[in-house]
Write an enzyme that holds these catalytic residues in place. Sequence first.
Site, PDB file in Angstrom:
ATOM      1  N   ALA A  58      50.563  41.344  41.944  1.00  0.00           N
ATOM      2  CA  ALA A  58      50.010  42.121  43.046  1.00  0.00           C
ATOM      3  C   ALA A  58      50.496  41.583  44.381  1.00  0.00           C
ATOM      4  CB  ALA A  58      48.485  42.073  42.992  1.00  0.00           C
ATOM      5  N   TYR A 183      39.757  46.446  42.521  1.00  0.00           N
ATOM      6  CA  TYR A 183      40.329  46.283  43.847  1.00  0.00           C
ATOM      7  C   TYR A 183      40.165  47.588  44.642  1.00  0.00           C
ATOM      8  CZ  TYR A 183      41.867  41.928  41.830  1.00  0.00           C
ATOM      9  OH  TYR A 183      41.875  40.696  41.220  1.00  0.00           O
ATOM     10  N   ARG A 231      48.605  51.766  38.276  1.00  0.00           N
ATOM     11  CA  ARG A 231      47.726  51.084  37.318  1.00  0.00           C
ATOM     12  C   ARG A 231      46.290  51.489  37.597  1.00  0.00           C
ATOM     13  NH1 ARG A 231      47.599  44.873  35.110  1.00  0.00           N
ATOM     14  NH2 ARG A 231      48.886  45.893  33.524  1.00  0.00           N
TER      15      ARG A 231
END
Length: 368
Positions: A58, A183, A231
Amino acid sequence: MTVPLFSTFKLRSVEFANRIGVSPMCQYSSVDGFANDWHLVHLGSRAQGGAALVILEAAAVTAEGRISPEDLGVWKDEHIANLRRIAEFVHSQGARAGMQLAHAGRKASTSSGFQPGPALVPASAGGWQPVGPSAVAFSSDYAVPTALDRAGIMAVVAAFGQAARRAREAGFDFVEIHAAHGYLLHQFLSPLANQRSDQYGGSFENRVRVTLEVVDEVRREWPEHLPLFVRISATDWAEGGWNPDESVELAKLMRAHGVDLVDVSSGGMVPGVKIPLEPGYQVSFAGRIRSEAGLATAAVGLITEAEQANAIIAEGQADLVLLARAELRDPYWPMHAAQALGETVSWPVQYLRAAPQGSPKRAGVGRP
């Protein structure tokens, strides 16, 4: 005859030599977001080991979007040169390089876990104030985030687009938008974190809005001939949270917005949930999205054996398998899997003296 796991796969103009990829894995080894020699060797060795695609961990699209102060970043042009070095080496090994674009949202400004101490990193230790869709903390160990206003949301969307531009300039073959694992984008998707009453909260259409705006912004900056991954967490594993039915519907929308593949994971939204951990426990989600949304998928999660990975591809449950811990344990997992499945193994010429008899050299790479 080539076994399914070692067949080629093409998305837009990019062809992958096999169906095995290295999943993004945070290394918490950056200073000010810069990639360094650790990232080069870590990722380069997996490309050398035979994976067809290697996805960088990430990479934060803003400094405030980092999970920890040690996160990789792609929020400024100065990051490009070091990232280009990694992409070039991955390419030299015959693999494709991808970058995951991310914003941690309410899970930002936390410790990497490498050092003892509290999860939350205070400002006095280099931390910052996290943001999110609503002023709801992940847990009592995390900061209460500042709820993003419209201007803040637009700034985040623009940051994803600029991060995609930098990935393009660094020479990456594809980018992956991180909308999973609790997130920021996942926080907007899930009612467990999103308690807004404006156009970004409430209904399914409102909760998916930011993710689709990010997809559109990234697609504007990302070349038409290169693929775009996203994702997602297919389920929060929690009552009242994001669920598999919504994941299928989101995948249908993303396909219409130019997404080429959904990388299907799960969880991460709230602590303390019970996840039925067993080999391939998330594969069925990838299979359902592939079948019902008509979109290519990658399967992840406790995929460790060659026969298991091959069956996922052979049975049409996913188009790619992405490995994480299995690749940490064995950077040459793809080559060992090929041997186990009776497939031809192309060892680097420098390592040929250790390869089984009859293994061909990898053309054009160094000397024995």
